[in-house]
Design a protein around this motif. Structure first.
Motif, short mmCIF file in Angstrom:
data_model
loop_
_atom_site.label_atom_id
_atom_site.label_comp_id
_atom_site.label_asym_id
_atom_site.label_seq_id
_atom_site.Cartn_x
_atom_site.Cartn_y
_atom_site.Cartn_z
N PHE A 83 0.90 -1.07 -0.18
CA PHE A 83 -0.10 -0.09 0.02
C PHE A 83 0.88 1.32 0.11
N GLN A 84 0.64 2.05 -0.74
CA GLN A 84 1.27 3.46 -1.04
C GLN A 84 0.82 4.53 -0.02
N VAL A 85 1.41 4.77 0.96
CA VAL A 85 0.68 5.62 2.13
C VAL A 85 0.39 6.80 1.48
N GLU A 86 1.49 7.32 0.81
CA GLU A 86 1.19 8.79 0.16
C GLU A 86 -0.15 8.77 -0.67
N LEU A 87 -0.49 7.71 -1.33
CA LEU A 87 -1.68 7.73 -2.20
C LEU A 87 -2.86 7.74 -1.18
N VAL A 88 -2.82 7.07 -0.38
CA VAL A 88 -3.99 7.05 0.95
C VAL A 88 -4.09 8.29 1.23
N ILE A 89 -3.15 9.15 1.79
CA ILE A 89 -3.40 10.38 2.40
C ILE A 89 -3.72 11.33 1.59
N VAL A 90 -3.25 11.32 0.24
CA VAL A 90 -3.75 12.46 -0.89
C VAL A 90 -5.41 12.12 -1.16
N THR A 91 -5.55 10.65 -0.97
CA THR A 91 -7.30 10.48 -1.28
C THR A 91 -7.72 11.03 -0.27
N SER A 92 -7.38 10.85 1.07
CA SER A 92 -8.01 11.77 2.27
C SER A 92 -8.26 12.96 2.05
N LEU A 93 -7.25 13.54 1.56
CA LEU A 93 -7.17 15.08 1.59
C LEU A 93 -8.29 15.37 0.73
N ILE A 94 -8.49 14.82 -0.52
CA ILE A 94 -9.51 15.08 -1.45
C ILE A 94 -10.79 15.04 -0.91
N ALA A 95 -10.80 13.75 -0.38
CA ALA A 95 -12.02 13.73 0.67
C ALA A 95 -12.46 14.64 1.60
N VAL A 96 -11.59 15.28 2.58
CA VAL A 96 -11.90 16.27 3.23
C VAL A 96 -12.17 17.66 2.49
N ALA A 97 -11.43 17.82 1.29
CA ALA A 97 -11.42 19.10 0.57
C ALA A 97 -12.90 19.06 0.20
N ARG A 98 -13.30 17.80 -0.29
CA ARG A 98 -14.87 17.70 -0.73
C ARG A 98 -15.72 18.07 0.04
N LYS A 99 -15.48 17.40 1.31
CA LYS A 99 -16.48 17.81 2.33
C LYS A 99 -16.54 19.28 2.77
N ILE A 100 -15.31 20.04 2.72
CA ILE A 100 -15.27 21.59 2.90
C ILE A 100 -15.93 22.37 1.73
N ALA B 140 -8.50 17.70 11.02
CA ALA B 140 -8.02 16.75 10.02
C ALA B 140 -7.16 17.26 8.58
N ILE B 141 -7.39 18.32 8.10
CA ILE B 141 -6.60 18.88 7.20
C ILE B 141 -5.28 18.89 7.61
N LEU B 142 -5.18 19.53 8.87
CA LEU B 142 -3.74 19.92 9.54
C LEU B 142 -3.09 18.46 9.43
N ALA B 143 -3.70 17.56 10.09
CA ALA B 143 -3.11 16.29 10.55
C ALA B 143 -2.58 15.49 9.06
N LEU B 144 -3.65 15.69 8.13
CA LEU B 144 -3.18 15.08 6.72
C LEU B 144 -1.93 15.51 5.97
N SER B 145 -2.20 17.05 6.25
CA SER B 145 -1.04 17.86 5.76
C SER B 145 0.27 17.47 6.30
N ILE B 146 0.41 17.36 7.52
CA ILE B 146 1.64 17.09 8.26
C ILE B 146 2.31 15.67 7.67
N SER B 147 1.27 14.76 7.89
CA SER B 147 1.25 13.55 7.50
C SER B 147 1.95 13.26 5.83
N TYR B 148 1.27 14.01 5.12
CA TYR B 148 1.69 14.02 3.63
C TYR B 148 3.13 14.71 3.59
#
Length: 152
Positions: A96-113, A132-140
């Motif tokens: 599993f590519q963690v970077e892709l999972v985080i990017v997908t999560s960022l898109i999902a949160v951006a959609r929600k916003i 959530a955005i801050l945590a995902l951004s730092i993770s990315y």
């Protein structure tokens, strides 16, 4: 000697079992890929129907709310494409590519916003999305810096 033979035979059985499990993982990933392609195609069809129905028949004053729904549908398709990319990347590399999972999560949160109705949500929800955005951004950022360091 007999103990060594039992260990070798036991290892072979474990290797055979793991091989069967890996084959099942690949099969499940392929089935998920096919289903995700179907979902993406249906979502594109839904988007096309919605655009033609709403934009061509809706009065001008309703355009803003329709536009937010269209953005949400577009982002749904992008999220589905990212999930498909995650699955196909797994099929290629078996990790599993963690970077892709985080990017997908960022898109999902951006959609929600983007589709968020500020009149219907409370401050706690907005703070939660911000965290959530801050945590995902730092993770990315951490994953990205780690990958850049490993490629040097």
């Amino acid at each position: 000697m007999k103990k060594l033979m039992r260990q070798i035979l036991g290892a072979t059985k474990d290797e055979n079992f793991m091989h069967i499990i890996e084959n099942i993982e690949v099969l499940v990933s392929k089935v998920l890929s096919i289903f995700m392609v179907v979902v993406i195609l249906v979502a594109i069809g839904d988007l096309a129907v919605f655009i033609f129905r709403e934009l061509l028949t809706a009065p001008y004053a309703k355009f803003n709310t329709t536009l937010y729904k269209i953005f949400g549908l577009f982002l749904n398709i992008l999220i589905a494409l990212e999930i498909l990319e995650n699955i196909t990347a797994y099929l290629r590399k078996h990790v599993f590519q963690v970077e892709l999972v985080i990017v997908t999560s960022l898109i999902a949160v951006a959609r929600k916003i983007i589709i968020l109705d500020l009149e219907k949500v409370g401050g706690v929800d907005i703070i939660g999305l911000g965290i959530a955005i801050l945590a995902l951004s730092i993770s990315y950022l951490i994953i990205r810096l780690s990958n850049d360091r490993n490629t040097r």
